[in-house]
Design a protein around this motif. Structure first.
Motif, mmCIF file in Angstrom:
data_model
loop_
_atom_site.group_PDB
_atom_site.id
_atom_site.type_symbol
_atom_site.label_atom_id
_atom_site.label_comp_id
_atom_site.label_asym_id
_atom_site.label_seq_id
_atom_site.Cartn_x
_atom_site.Cartn_y
_atom_site.Cartn_z
ATOM 1 N N VAL A 10 0.922 -1.346 0.234
ATOM 2 C CA VAL A 10 0.058 -0.082 -0.041
ATOM 3 C C VAL A 10 1.126 1.375 -0.113
ATOM 4 O O VAL A 10 0.566 2.224 -0.694
ATOM 5 N N ARG A 11 1.759 1.195 0.767
ATOM 6 C CA ARG A 11 2.910 2.365 0.814
ATOM 7 C C ARG A 11 3.411 2.508 -0.648
ATOM 8 O O ARG A 11 3.552 3.745 -0.930
ATOM 9 N N HIS A 12 3.982 1.595 -1.062
ATOM 10 C CA HIS A 12 4.648 1.521 -2.465
ATOM 11 C C HIS A 12 3.452 2.361 -3.521
ATOM 12 O O HIS A 12 3.940 3.241 -4.142
ATOM 13 N N ILE B 203 -6.489 13.240 -0.275
ATOM 14 C CA ILE B 203 -6.289 12.182 0.349
ATOM 15 C C ILE B 203 -7.036 11.019 -0.247
ATOM 16 O O ILE B 203 -6.416 9.903 -0.530
ATOM 17 N N GLN B 204 -8.193 11.356 -0.601
ATOM 18 C CA GLN B 204 -9.160 10.295 -1.030
ATOM 19 C C GLN B 204 -8.616 9.726 -2.650
ATOM 20 O O GLN B 204 -8.930 8.703 -2.673
ATOM 21 N N ILE C 286 -5.406 9.497 -3.310
ATOM 22 C CA ILE C 286 -4.591 8.436 -3.011
ATOM 23 C C ILE C 286 -5.019 7.132 -2.749
ATOM 24 O O ILE C 286 -4.507 6.086 -2.889
ATOM 25 N N VAL C 287 -6.251 7.044 -1.601
ATOM 26 C CA VAL C 287 -6.796 6.287 -1.150
ATOM 27 C C VAL C 287 -7.393 5.186 -2.376
ATOM 28 O O VAL C 287 -7.077 4.010 -2.692
ATOM 29 N N ASP C 288 -8.214 5.977 -3.122
ATOM 30 C CA ASP C 288 -8.867 5.235 -4.270
ATOM 31 C C ASP C 288 -7.776 4.601 -5.182
ATOM 32 O O ASP C 288 -7.922 3.358 -5.791
ATOM 33 N N GLY C 289 -6.550 5.445 -5.401
ATOM 34 C CA GLY C 289 -5.608 4.781 -6.390
ATOM 35 C C GLY C 289 -4.940 3.454 -5.683
ATOM 36 O O GLY C 289 -4.576 2.640 -6.640
ATOM 37 N N THR C 290 -4.946 3.399 -4.425
ATOM 38 C CA THR C 290 -4.116 2.194 -4.017
ATOM 39 C C THR C 290 -5.052 0.790 -4.219
ATOM 40 O O THR C 290 -4.526 -0.182 -4.250
ATOM 41 N N GLY C 291 -6.450 1.140 -4.354
ATOM 42 C CA GLY C 291 -7.426 -0.040 -4.147
ATOM 43 C C GLY C 291 -7.657 -0.575 -2.752
ATOM 44 O O GLY C 291 -8.386 -1.476 -2.648
ATOM 45 N N ALA C 292 -6.758 -0.016 -1.778
ATOM 46 C CA ALA C 292 -7.132 -0.354 -0.359
ATOM 47 C C ALA C 292 -8.129 0.562 0.144
ATOM 48 O O ALA C 292 -8.591 1.597 -0.181
ATOM 49 N N ARG D 151 -9.490 3.216 3.155
ATOM 50 C CA ARG D 151 -9.003 4.295 3.820
ATOM 51 C C ARG D 151 -8.366 4.008 5.110
ATOM 52 O O ARG D 151 -7.224 4.476 5.420
ATOM 53 N N THR D 152 -8.925 3.223 6.020
ATOM 54 C CA THR D 152 -8.328 2.641 7.402
ATOM 55 C C THR D 152 -7.030 1.722 6.957
ATOM 56 O O THR D 152 -5.986 2.130 7.729
ATOM 57 N N THR D 153 -6.853 1.177 5.905
ATOM 58 C CA THR D 153 -5.757 0.214 5.622
ATOM 59 C C THR D 153 -4.457 1.133 5.141
ATOM 60 O O THR D 153 -3.465 1.243 5.506
ATOM 61 N N VAL D 154 -4.898 2.239 4.411
ATOM 62 C CA VAL D 154 -3.985 3.295 4.073
ATOM 63 C C VAL D 154 -3.376 3.857 5.083
ATOM 64 O O VAL D 154 -2.185 4.164 5.087
ATOM 65 N N PHE D 155 -4.268 4.306 5.932
ATOM 66 C CA PHE D 155 -3.568 5.295 7.172
ATOM 67 C C PHE D 155 -2.835 4.374 8.147
ATOM 68 O O PHE D 155 -1.949 4.622 8.807
ATOM 69 N N ARG D 156 -3.359 3.071 8.290
ATOM 70 C CA ARG D 156 -2.483 2.208 9.117
ATOM 71 C C ARG D 156 -1.083 1.816 8.561
ATOM 72 O O ARG D 156 -0.110 1.729 9.058
ATOM 73 N N ALA D 157 -1.070 1.857 7.152
ATOM 74 C CA ALA D 157 0.170 1.693 6.318
ATOM 75 C C ALA D 157 1.165 2.643 6.683
ATOM 76 O O ALA D 157 2.460 2.143 6.836
ATOM 77 N N PHE D 158 0.795 3.858 6.944
ATOM 78 C CA PHE D 158 1.715 5.016 6.866
ATOM 79 C C PHE D 158 1.849 5.236 8.389
ATOM 80 O O PHE D 158 2.998 6.142 8.806
ATOM 81 N N GLY D 159 1.145 4.757 9.306
ATOM 82 C CA GLY D 159 1.481 4.874 10.824
ATOM 83 C C GLY D 159 1.401 6.384 11.194
ATOM 84 O O GLY D 159 0.805 7.303 10.720
ATOM 85 N N PRO D 160 2.108 6.808 12.285
ATOM 86 C CA PRO D 160 2.214 8.223 12.824
ATOM 87 C C PRO D 160 2.388 9.369 11.731
ATOM 88 O O PRO D 160 3.299 9.246 10.919
#
Length: 351
Positions: free
Chosen positions: A217-219, A236-237, A239-245, A247-256
């Protein structure tokens, strides 16, 4: 040898061409015998046969990246009996595929992921071989991948799960030789989890599996951000849409700090590169700050110092860097070594 090196997986690589090895296709045909019966046009004065492959071996399967000329590959009853190879194949093809899996016609577009049970018959034709290939030992695969229903199944690139799985396989193929054995095995399991989500077969991932998904997801998010880094309409949306994941998964992937902090850091990195650029023109801090989306030179300078430990006015010019020579792969094709290793792993898991 360090303990870290010991934990690295074994990797194989070869780069064979009829330009330097006239019997390259004959050797390729023999090397592939336990995988497929292969038919390809023989090399002539206008066309050179090539086989360029890397394969990394993990406890639950293999990860490969391959290139070759157009060919037809058949998994026949004779090949199945001869090989004794019992794996599930997950393949991301970058060229169109036309084929048959157990009597069902299969057509895939570039970027689609296909599943094949290597204990069942199949045939496929590719105008060129350009693929990422993951072989999962049946003993390490979930039951839903092994009951025949997934033989020939395709995850299309216009679906969220298909894009995420394809992105994960791209990252896995690129990083496989650098992963530890445990990380690589977890990344293969993560590929299965993503495929399961697309097939409606959800299970709770382990921490290692989750991290493998987050790495993908980060990549994918970073690639989207880099393409539109200076675009003021980037959200942000988007970016989320482009990953296919999710929103929660994307935010967890990037952490703090999340995605916004990542975008800010990428902009600071690019701004620093511009300040260091040696093209005969000296840019002011204000000019670079505004061109990279920062509201003021003062705000930019504070963030720059926090990231790099000094103000942008103290940028040092880089020293010229040498260029490392490329390393070429072996001239010996070793598909048989991969098949033997998979057989051995399967026997150990079944014992």
């Amino acid at each position: 040898m360090s303990s870290q090196d010991v934990r690295r997986p074994a990797s194989l690589a070869w780069d064979v061409s009829s330009a330097t090895c006239p019997d390259a296709f004959d050797r390729y045909h023999q090397s592939m015998a336990d995988l497929y019966d292969v038919t390809a046009e023989p090399a002539d004065n206008d066309r050179v046969f090539i086989s360029r492959t890397t394969v990394t071996l993990f406890a639950n399967g293999t990860v490969g990246r391959g290139f070759s000329v157009g060919q037809t590959m058949r998994r026949t009853p004779a090949a199945i009996r001869r090989a004794g190879l019992d794996v599930i194949n997950i393949a991301l093809n970058f060229s169109p595929l036309v084929g048959d899996c157990g009597g069902t016609d299969v057509r895939t577009e570039p970027g689609a992921v296909q599943f094949r049970d290597m204990a069942r018959e199949s045939a496929s034709h590719l105008d060129s071989v350009d693929l990422i290939n993951v072989m999962v030992l049946r003993e390490a695969a979930p039951a839903w991948m092994c009951d025949g229903a997934m033989h020939g199944a395709v995850m299309r690139p216009d679906t969220a799960a298909g894009r995420l799985l394809a992105g994960h396989l791209v990252v896995l193929a690129r990083t496989a030789p650098e992963l530890s054995r445990e990380q690589g095995a977890a990344a293969i399991e993560a590929a299965i989890l993503i495929a399961g989500s697309g097939a409606g077969r959800l299970i709770d991932p382990t921490a290692d599996q989750s991290e493998a998904v987050y790495r993908t997801v980060r990549h994918r998010a970073t690639k989207i951000i880099e393409r539109r880094l200076l675009d003021p309409t980037l959200t942000i949306q988007a970016i989320v849409d482009g990953t296919g994941a999710s929103r929660t998964t994307v935010f967890r992937a990037f952490g703090p700090g999340g995605v916004r902090a990542h975008v800010q850091n990428l902009r600071l990195d690019r701004a620093r590169a511009m300040l260091r650029r040696q093209d005969g023109r000296r840019r002011t801090v204000s000019e670079v700050a505004f061109s990279h989306g920062f509201a003021s030179a003062a705000h930019f300078s504070r963030l720059f110092r926090a990231r790099f430990g000094h103000p942008p006015t103290e940028i040092a010019m880089p020293e010229p860097e040498g260029i490392a020579a490329n390393e070429s792969g072996s001239s010996e094709m070793r598909h048989g070594v991969v098949v033997d290793w998979l057989r051995d792993r399967a026997a150990r898991l079944a014992a």
